[in-house]
Design a protein around this motif. Sequence first.
Motif, mmCIF file in Angstrom:
data_model
loop_
_atom_site.group_PDB
_atom_site.id
_atom_site.type_symbol
_atom_site.label_atom_id
_atom_site.label_comp_id
_atom_site.label_asym_id
_atom_site.label_seq_id
_atom_site.Cartn_x
_atom_site.Cartn_y
_atom_site.Cartn_z
ATOM 1 N N MET A 1 0.833 -1.182 0.000
ATOM 2 C CA MET A 1 0.000 0.000 0.000
ATOM 3 C C MET A 1 0.881 1.251 0.000
ATOM 4 S SD MET A 1 -3.313 -0.467 0.118
ATOM 5 C CE MET A 1 -4.594 -0.008 1.238
ATOM 6 N N ILE A 2 0.432 2.255 -0.711
ATOM 7 C CA ILE A 2 1.122 3.541 -0.755
ATOM 8 C C ILE A 2 0.571 4.412 0.377
ATOM 9 C CG2 ILE A 2 1.541 5.587 -2.163
ATOM 10 C CD1 ILE A 2 1.164 3.771 -4.642
ATOM 11 N N LYS A 3 1.443 5.165 1.031
ATOM 12 C CA LYS A 3 1.028 5.989 2.163
ATOM 13 C C LYS A 3 0.135 7.152 1.731
ATOM 14 C CE LYS A 3 4.398 6.271 5.524
ATOM 15 N NZ LYS A 3 5.646 6.832 6.052
ATOM 16 N N THR A 4 -0.835 7.480 2.589
ATOM 17 C CA THR A 4 -1.705 8.627 2.362
ATOM 18 C C THR A 4 -0.858 9.891 2.237
ATOM 19 O OG1 THR A 4 -3.452 7.562 3.619
ATOM 20 C CG2 THR A 4 -3.639 9.926 3.350
ATOM 21 N N ASN A 5 -1.302 10.798 1.378
ATOM 22 C CA ASN A 5 -0.663 12.096 1.124
ATOM 23 C C ASN A 5 0.565 11.995 0.228
ATOM 24 O OD1 ASN A 5 -1.139 14.854 1.401
ATOM 25 N ND2 ASN A 5 0.450 15.056 2.951
ATOM 26 N N THR A 6 0.859 10.797 -0.297
ATOM 27 C CA THR A 6 1.933 10.634 -1.279
ATOM 28 C C THR A 6 1.414 11.101 -2.638
ATOM 29 O OG1 THR A 6 2.846 8.719 -0.115
ATOM 30 C CG2 THR A 6 3.407 8.923 -2.439
ATOM 31 N N LEU A 7 2.240 11.804 -3.405
ATOM 32 C CA LEU A 7 1.857 12.184 -4.757
ATOM 33 C C LEU A 7 1.965 10.944 -5.633
ATOM 34 C CD1 LEU A 7 1.010 14.622 -6.504
ATOM 35 C CD2 LEU A 7 3.401 14.725 -7.232
ATOM 36 N N VAL A 8 0.860 10.579 -6.289
ATOM 37 C CA VAL A 8 0.838 9.382 -7.119
ATOM 38 C C VAL A 8 0.423 9.715 -8.544
ATOM 39 C CG1 VAL A 8 0.351 7.809 -5.194
ATOM 40 C CG2 VAL A 8 -1.555 8.787 -6.496
ATOM 41 N N SER A 9 0.828 8.867 -9.454
ATOM 42 C CA SER A 9 0.389 8.916 -10.842
ATOM 43 C C SER A 9 -0.496 7.703 -11.070
ATOM 44 C CB SER A 9 1.591 8.864 -11.790
ATOM 45 O OG SER A 9 2.419 9.996 -11.606
ATOM 46 N N ILE A 10 -1.655 7.938 -11.677
ATOM 47 C CA ILE A 10 -2.599 6.864 -11.986
ATOM 48 C C ILE A 10 -2.790 6.824 -13.493
ATOM 49 C CG2 ILE A 10 -5.021 6.147 -11.837
ATOM 50 C CD1 ILE A 10 -5.095 7.161 -9.022
ATOM 51 N N VAL A 11 -2.628 5.656 -14.084
ATOM 52 C CA VAL A 11 -2.872 5.467 -15.509
ATOM 53 C C VAL A 11 -4.214 4.766 -15.659
ATOM 54 C CG1 VAL A 11 -2.049 4.374 -17.624
ATOM 55 C CG2 VAL A 11 -0.408 5.334 -16.004
ATOM 56 N N THR A 12 -5.083 5.341 -16.495
ATOM 57 C CA THR A 12 -6.399 4.769 -16.792
ATOM 58 C C THR A 12 -6.563 4.725 -18.309
ATOM 59 O OG1 THR A 12 -7.687 6.818 -16.985
ATOM 60 C CG2 THR A 12 -7.290 5.981 -14.741
ATOM 61 N N PRO A 13 -7.580 4.046 -18.808
ATOM 62 C CA PRO A 13 -7.830 4.080 -20.256
ATOM 63 C C PRO A 13 -8.092 5.500 -20.775
ATOM 64 C CG PRO A 13 -9.014 2.269 -19.258
ATOM 65 C CD PRO A 13 -8.456 3.098 -18.132
ATOM 66 N N ALA A 14 -8.539 6.417 -19.908
ATOM 67 C CA ALA A 14 -8.837 7.791 -20.311
ATOM 68 C C ALA A 14 -7.606 8.693 -20.283
ATOM 69 C CB ALA A 14 -9.909 8.378 -19.394
ATOM 70 N N GLY A 15 -6.519 8.252 -19.642
ATOM 71 C CA GLY A 15 -5.321 9.072 -19.561
ATOM 72 C C GLY A 15 -4.609 8.896 -18.239
ATOM 73 N N GLU A 16 -3.630 9.789 -17.997
ATOM 74 C CA GLU A 16 -2.839 9.728 -16.765
ATOM 75 C C GLU A 16 -3.202 10.898 -15.864
ATOM 76 O OE1 GLU A 16 1.824 9.473 -15.296
ATOM 77 O OE2 GLU A 16 1.349 9.282 -17.414
ATOM 78 N N PHE A 17 -3.323 10.616 -14.574
ATOM 79 C CA PHE A 17 -3.725 11.608 -13.586
ATOM 80 C C PHE A 17 -2.709 11.620 -12.454
ATOM 81 C CE2 PHE A 17 -7.321 9.931 -15.788
ATOM 82 C CZ PHE A 17 -8.081 11.049 -16.099
ATOM 83 N N VAL A 18 -2.525 12.797 -11.849
ATOM 84 C CA VAL A 18 -1.598 12.965 -10.738
ATOM 85 C C VAL A 18 -2.346 13.653 -9.603
ATOM 86 C CG1 VAL A 18 0.537 14.087 -9.987
ATOM 87 C CG2 VAL A 18 0.365 13.178 -12.284
#
Length: 92
Positions: A1-18
């Motif tokens: 698990m990634i810690k809360t408040n960490t900046l993450v990048s999420i890849v989805t079929p619609a694009g990438e979100f940060v």
Amino acid sequence: MIKTNTLVSIVTPAGEFVGKLESQTDTHVTLRTPKMIVHSEDQKMGFARGVCLTGEENPELTTFYSGGIILMTPSNSEIESAYTKMTSGLII
């Protein structure tokens, strides 16, 4: 698990979100101050003013359902610097 408040990048079929990880369960991931990554004609990366799919400019929170997430990872230092500059106006 990634810690809360960490900046993450999420890849989805619609694009990438940060965004900052607000919460994570088996069924969803919620980001605080999410931004969609966009690319310009000169191949530079930038951020949309929010998550384009929500129809809301600069939403405070956005929830992604796990079935739509291809990958989630802590963001690298270059993305973290650009995100901090975008969301706070600070240059680091």
